[in-house]
Design a protein around this motif. Structure first.
Motif, PDB file in Angstrom:
ATOM      1  N   LEU A  64       1.186   4.184  -2.967  1.00  0.00           N
ATOM      2  CA  LEU A  64       0.591   5.470  -2.547  1.00  0.00           C
ATOM      3  C   LEU A  64      -0.876   5.327  -2.143  1.00  0.00           C
ATOM      4  CD1 LEU A  64       2.059   8.003  -5.144  1.00  0.00           C
ATOM      5  CD2 LEU A  64       2.994   7.273  -2.958  1.00  0.00           C
ATOM      6  N   LEU A  65      -1.218   4.134  -1.647  1.00  0.00           N
ATOM      7  CA  LEU A  65      -2.576   3.958  -1.134  1.00  0.00           C
ATOM      8  C   LEU A  65      -2.626   4.350   0.338  1.00  0.00           C
ATOM      9  CD1 LEU A  65      -3.580   0.546  -2.745  1.00  0.00           C
ATOM     10  CD2 LEU A  65      -4.193   2.857  -3.481  1.00  0.00           C
ATOM     11  N   ASP A  66      -1.468   4.575   0.902  1.00  0.00           N
ATOM     12  CA  ASP A  66      -1.393   4.919   2.310  1.00  0.00           C
ATOM     13  C   ASP A  66      -0.106   5.723   2.497  1.00  0.00           C
ATOM     14  OD1 ASP A  66      -2.130   5.047   4.903  1.00  0.00           O
ATOM     15  OD2 ASP A  66      -2.362   2.871   5.177  1.00  0.00           O
ATOM     16  N   THR A  67       0.001   6.393   3.621  1.00  0.00           N
ATOM     17  CA  THR A  67       1.222   7.169   3.862  1.00  0.00           C
ATOM     18  C   THR A  67       1.972   6.587   5.060  1.00  0.00           C
ATOM     19  OG1 THR A  67      -0.155   8.679   5.102  1.00  0.00           O
ATOM     20  CG2 THR A  67       0.472   9.357   2.899  1.00  0.00           C
TER      21      THR A  67
ATOM     22  N   PHE B  98      -2.444  -1.811 -10.185  1.00  0.00           N
ATOM     23  CA  PHE B  98      -2.752  -2.646  -9.014  1.00  0.00           C
ATOM     24  C   PHE B  98      -3.462  -3.933  -9.409  1.00  0.00           C
ATOM     25  CE2 PHE B  98      -2.526   1.569  -7.084  1.00  0.00           C
ATOM     26  CZ  PHE B  98      -1.771   1.311  -5.960  1.00  0.00           C
TER      27      PHE B  98
ATOM     28  N   ARG C 212      -0.671   7.361  -9.066  1.00  0.00           N
ATOM     29  CA  ARG C 212      -1.308   6.043  -9.023  1.00  0.00           C
ATOM     30  C   ARG C 212      -1.859   5.684 -10.385  1.00  0.00           C
ATOM     31  NH1 ARG C 212      -3.450   7.706  -3.804  1.00  0.00           N
ATOM     32  NH2 ARG C 212      -5.325   8.451  -4.829  1.00  0.00           N
TER      33      ARG C 212
ATOM     34  N   SER D 283       0.833  -1.211   0.000  1.00  0.00           N
ATOM     35  CA  SER D 283       0.000   0.000   0.000  1.00  0.00           C
ATOM     36  C   SER D 283       0.857   1.246   0.000  1.00  0.00           C
ATOM     37  CB  SER D 283      -0.906   0.027   1.234  1.00  0.00           C
ATOM     38  OG  SER D 283      -1.873  -0.967   1.142  1.00  0.00           O
TER      39      SER D 283
ATOM     40  N   ARG E 123      -2.793  15.619  -2.801  1.00  0.00           N
ATOM     41  CA  ARG E 123      -3.694  14.468  -3.000  1.00  0.00           C
ATOM     42  C   ARG E 123      -3.900  14.201  -4.493  1.00  0.00           C
ATOM     43  NH1 ARG E 123      -6.932  12.959   1.260  1.00  0.00           N
ATOM     44  NH2 ARG E 123      -8.583  12.334  -0.162  1.00  0.00           N
TER      45      ARG E 123
ATOM     46  N   ALA F 265      -2.869  10.971  -6.770  1.00  0.00           N
ATOM     47  CA  ALA F 265      -3.845  10.262  -7.602  1.00  0.00           C
ATOM     48  C   ALA F 265      -3.294  10.108  -9.016  1.00  0.00           C
ATOM     49  CB  ALA F 265      -5.166  11.011  -7.620  1.00  0.00           C
TER      50      ALA F 265
END
Ligand SMILES: Nc1ncnc2c1ncn2[C@@H]1O[C@H](COP(=O)(O)OP(=O)(O)O)[C@@H](O)[C@H]1O
Ligand SMILES: [Mg+2]
Lengths: 245, 831
Positions: free
Chosen positions: A65-68, A99, A93, A61, A86, A90
């Protein structure tokens, strides 16, 4: 070819420096990742293994970049990720990352083709026509072109995952992140998915795959083992198989 | 047994979330309570047939209801006689002429004439009703004969109040309408058939066996029961055929009997004729309440569904452990059984309380005019309890079974395997859309109808009738026929007219000489009452067909009556002695009439004439213009702003008086009674009340209904707001993973927001379209008998959809925003 060029240059794609991730819920504080240092080069095929709950998915993740992260620095293609907005995240991603999930995560009220088109439709530099050809190309690659107008619920699990792969690769991402892509599949379908990933790798794709199946793990070039939020092993699989033998 | 375990389990779940439980129980209680109340009310007032100690329902056969004037016209006896003899459908048939009053002069020292609701009935009325007198005898065929001794059967109340329940009254002579009449019987307490009768006298033989048509307005009504094997539809059909024949044979001067569509004789459910003017309001009330119940159902099942969704993992584990599906279903059902059961019990209390209040309203409504039909007494009966139990069962299925089945159709393997539900299925997505659209259209319809009714009834209550009502006392003044007869077309007629006129002007003069009386007016119907319109020709501008002529209200006024009412003479002159005539040739019109039809300001001197089938009236010259007033209740379609007045004609036996008094109302009442007695003790003043009470009287029901609508409206807003929020939020929360996926694939916050807001807007549009279509349909029905103001339309048709729109968009924005702000990885693994 372009991919060959990249391969020879061995460009550094991902760089994790002292990455930490702590989850705090009302009652407990979980150290999911503890001081992770990791680099991934362009064109590498990397597998991440480890027992359940060791932090594999969390690592993926963060990569995607689904989480920091809670601490540490993450450079993606040389850029510090922490300072991105943000929308910029996006955009990364969308363009740089593909994914593949264990639960396929196709959107149920979109057709196969629409699912694949979805990430492309979030870009404004591709025309509708280009999108169509890209969708068809990636569907051809996973051998699902004949199902482009079906809905996900009309497909088997293996087929759904192939569509998910097609969605991941349709936008030519820099790196494909797969979290237990065969976890929901029987062995025959799992084989087919693994073969597909091999093929993508040979064509030059950078792949980072989480798995707890040792046989799948050894198909990658390089294998990382995580235990309790730490990387405990990081080796080329050639050596590993040599040891095993 | 496992049953008790399940119940224990369900109870524990409910007690763990007391707020949720309280909320759902209250929603059920109010939804069911309103329904049960409205059902009971309408059942008593309309739907349950009047049977009167018999199995078969009583039917009314009479002239079609006159919506233009909001009244029940009477039928020519000869036509009802034909119905009785030509249609072989009846088992019991009788006629009566109703709505009249009997002035009975009491015995003893309190000899002032009292007014009771009189009925002139056919002798079989008591047999038909299955009720016999408690004293003396009922009517007999001989009582109808020409020259028979006048007899009267007293109602219990008349007997008690005018004759102190004197057991020896039977056989004695009393004065009824100043005529010596023998008391032959006393009816038991509560008996009032045909509806609100307080005395019964034999109807004239000419009505029972008519040989010729009656050339005048008035006439009779009929009650009947059908023969075995005959149904109402059959009666309607055969009556319609006969009606057509009768209408064709009506002579020109009697064409007024039929309405413009050829309708004349018609059969009704007996109770229905007493609510025809309120029928649309009752029906819209039922619709509103039913929609609220539906809304409540949807909200409850949505709340339970959201809860079931929270427990999906637990349910999956239970299934994995081998709990049979049927058992699991039952476990989930217990919750809604409990909620609906307790809610249903509370509903019973709410409905009972509402009915109690309604009886109070009826009492108030009819306190002065005593026109309460005897079945207008509402309560919870066994039928209502059965309906409640049925409703509870349906609600349990609707609110419990459906979410439970939906929950169990999930993919439990997936849930158990990776702990997430996977993306929501396409079927559930579609179902969620349907729920949102349904919630929107129900909310919209309820809110539109409820606010329009609320606003209409409210503004009608605030209406300005154009008259001064403070310090005004009103009453009906009625001359007894015996001492003030009129023999039409006889030599004495002019003198007889004068006698009647003299009484009224005498009364006016005597009253105005009293120190506590400022001024006195007589009108046939005071502003705020009356109403209705007639077609009028304007000389030189006569239309080709009747209905193309202008139409306005025509009332009758005594000389020098404006001041007492606060009406101003704007131009021309008032009526004076020159205008007195049996066929008036002058008129005074209202300001707005003058402006509308004589915009040049040249109304005075112009001539108009009332026209219509059966009319043959002289031209009337406009001699004056007065300020505007409104006749009729402000929300009746029969109400009229445009009124023309003619002078009080000598033939009038009954007029409404308005007294502008000084000092106390009690004093004014006494002055009125004393003055009347001093002139003629047989003349009665009744319906004595303040002008405000007179105007307010028709509004009592409306203001009660208005309060109910206010309650419904508030409930609807609460249910709609909470429901729309819960439904939207629930359907969005179920798509958390989808949002995670979209964001993983690179959707920006704005893209996700606009997608969800766009989808919500589409559902909103569809819901509003359906809702507004339904609302228009309902409003269309309402406008048959109600005037709906522009403000009401605006609030209902623009304000409410905007409110719903706002609620839906907010209910979409907040949860979507919340999910978008989550880390995508959290959204992806949400469950
Ligand atoms: N959103 C979260 N909140 C709290 N704890 C989490 C969250 N996500 C993961 N964890 C915890 O972090 C640890 C690592 O999880 P994960 O990366 O999913 O492991 P796995 O290697 O099985 O993929 C686990 O102990 C897990 O419980
Ligand atoms: Mg994992």
């Amino acid at each position: 070819m372009d991919t060959n060029n990249k391969k020879t240059e061995k460009r550094l794609l991902v760089e994790f420096k002292k990455i930490k991730k702590v989850f705090t819920t009302e009652t407990v504080e979980t150290r999911a990742l503890d001081n992770i240092n990791l680099t991934i080069e362009q064109g590498e095929y990397l597998s991440i293994t480890g027992p359940s709950g060791c932090g594999k998915s969390t690592l993926l993740s963060l990569l995607g970049l689904l989480d920091t992260s809670s601490e540490g620095d993450y450079y993606l293609a040389g850029h510090q990720v922490a300072n991105l907005s943000r929308d910029e995240r996006a955009k990364i991603r969308n363009k740089e990352i593909g994914f593949i999930f264990q639960a396929f995560n196709l959107i149920s009220d979109l057709t196969v083709a629409e699912n694949i088109e979805l990430p492309l439709s979030y870009r404004d530099d591709i025309s509708k026509q280009e999108r169509n050809t890209m969708v068809r190309e990636s569907l051809k690659k996973v051998d699902m072109l004949h199902r482009e107008n079906h809905f996900p619920s009309q497909l088997s699990g293996g087929q759904q995952q192939r569509v998910a792969i097609a969605r991941a690769i349709s936008g030519n991402p820099s790196i494909i992140l797969a979290d237990e892509p065969t976890g929901n599949l029987d062995s025959k379908n799992a084989q087919r998915i693994m073969a597909l990933l091999d093929e993508l790798h040979h064509e030059g794709a950078t792949i980072c795959m989480v798995t707890h199946d040792p046989r799948s793990a050894t198909r990658a070039q390089r294998m990382i083992e995580v235990f309790d939020g730490k990387i405990v092993l990081d080796q080329s699989t050639d050596k590993l198989s040599a040891i095993a033998v | 047994m496992s049953f008790s375990l399940d119940i224990k389990y369900a109870a524990r779940l409910l007690f763990k979330k007391p707020l949720f439980t309280l909320l759902t129980v209250m929603i059920v209680a109010i939804g069911l309570g309103l329904t049960l109340y409205t059902y009971s009310l309408l059942n008593h007032l309309i739907f349950s047939p009047l049977t009167l100690n018999n199995q078969k329902p009583v039917i009314a056969i009479e002239a079609e209801f006159d919506y233009d004037n909001m009244r029940r016209p009477a039928a020519d006896p000869i036509d009802l006689f034909r119905v009785k003899s030509e249609l072989d459908l009846f088992d019991g048939f009788g006629i009566y002429s109703g709505g009249g009053t009997a002035l009975i002069s009491g015995s003893g020292k309190d000899s002032a004439a009292r007014k009771f609701n009189s009925t002139f009935a056919q002798w079989n009325i008591f047999q038909f009703a299955g009720v016999q007198p408690i004293l003396g005898r009922g009517l007999q065929p001989e009582d109808h004969f020409e020259g028979a001794e006048p007899v009267i059967v007293l109602g219990y109340k008349a007997w008690k109040s005018a004759f102190s329940a004197d057991k020896d009254i039977i056989g004695t002579m009393i004065r009824v309408e100043a005529k010596a009449t023998r008391v032959i019987g006393v009816m038991p307490e509560g008996f009032a058939f045909p509806a609100m009768a307080e005395t019964w006298q034999p109807i004239s033989y000419k009505n029972l066996a008519p040989t010729e048509r009656q050339p005048i307005y008035g006439g009779v009504f009929a009650y009947a029961r059908l023969k075995d094997g005959v149904n109402f539809k059959q009666l309607e059909k055969e009556l319609a055929n006969l009606n057509q024949k009768i209408v064709q044979t009506l002579p020109e001067v009697m064409k007024f009997r039929a309405n413009s569509t050829g309708g004349y004789l018609k059969a009704y459910d007996y109770k229905k004729v007493y609510v025809l003017q309120h029928y649309p309001i009752f029906i819209s009330m039922f619709v509103v309440v039913f929609l609220i119940l539906l809304l409540a159902c949807i909200n409850i099942s949505n709340l339970l569904l959201a809860r079931v969704n929270e427990r999906l993992k637990e349910i999956a584990i239970r299934i994995a452990l081998g709990v049979p599906r049927a058992r699991l279903l039952m476990q989930m059902l217990w919750e809604s059984i409990f909620i609906c059961g307790v809610g249903g019990f509370l509903a019973l209390l709410i409905a009972g309380w509402g009915l109690e209040l309604s009886n109070g309203v009826f009492e108030q409504m009819f306190a002065v005019n005593q026109q309460q039909p005897f079945w207008w007494q509402v309560s919870l009966d066994s039928e209502a309890i059965v309906v409640l139990i049925l409703a509870i069962l349906i609600m349990i299925v609707f609110t419990g079974l459906w979410p439970a089945l939906r929950a169990m159709s999930g993919d439990f393997n997936a849930i158990l395997r990776d702990g997430t539900r996977g993306a929501i299925s396409k079927k559930s997505l579609r179902m969620n859309k349907v729920i949102v659209v349904t919630e929107v259209f129900l909310s919209c319809t309820v809110l539109v109808i409820a606010t329009i009714l609320l606003s209409t009834t409210y503004s009608a209550g605030q209406a300005d009738y154009g008259v001064d009502t403070e310090q005004r006392l009103t009453a009906q003044i009625e001359l007894p026929f015996k001492s003030y007869p009129v023999n039409r077309r006889s030599a004495m007629e002019a003198e007889q007219h004068k006698k009647r006129l003299d009484f009224f002007s005498n009364l006016k003069n005597k009253l105005e000489q009293l120190p506590n009386v400022n001024a006195v007016a007589f009108m046939r119907s005071l502003p705020g009452t009356g109403g209705g319109t007639k077609y009028v020709e304007i000389e030189g501008r006569e239309a080709m067909t009747l209905t193309e002529n202008p139409s306005w209200n025509i009332d009758m006024v005594a000389i020098d009556s404006w001041e007492a009412l606060g009406i101003k003479l704007i131009a021309g002159r008032d009526f004076d002695y020159r205008d007195n005539s049996r066929r008036p040739t002058t008129s005074i019109i209202s300001e707005s009439l003058a402006k509308k039809y004589f915009p040049e300001g040249d109304a005075i001197g112009k001539r108009t004439r009332t026209v219509g089938i059966g009319y043959d009236l002289p031209w009337q010259t406009i001699v004056g213009i007065v300020s505007d007033v409104t006749h009729g209740s402000a929300m009746d379609v029969a109400s009229a702003k445009n009124t023309a007045y003619v002078v009080q004609m000598g033939g009038m036996r009954r007029m409404t008086i308005a007294i502008h008094y000084l000092g106390s109302e009690t004093m004014a009442r006494k002055s009125l009674q004393d003055t009347i007695s001093s002139i003629d003790g047989d003349v009665a003043a009744y319906h004595i009340q303040s002008y405000d009470a007179l105007i307010g009287q028709p509004m009592i029901l409306l203001s009660a209904v208005s309060k109910l609508f206010l309650f419904c409206g508030v409930m609807a807003v609460l249910l709609a707001a909470s429901g729309i929020y819960a439904v939207s939020a629930n359907s969005i929360i179920q798509r958390t993973q989808e949002i995670g996926v979209r964001r993983a694939l690179g959707a920006t916050d704005a893209k996700v927001m606009s997608l969800f807001m766009g989808q919500a807007s589409a559902q909103l549009t569809l819901g509003l379209l359906i809702g507004l279509t339904l609302s228009f349909g309902a409003i269309n029905i309402m406008t048959d008998t109600m005037i709906i103001s522009h403000t009401s339309y605006a609030i209902g048709l623009i304000g409410m959809p905007l409110l719903v729109m706002f609620m839906v968009l907010l209910a979409t924005y907040i949860p979507t925003r919340k999910i978008v702000l989550m880390e995508p990885s959290n959204a992806l693994h949400h469950d």
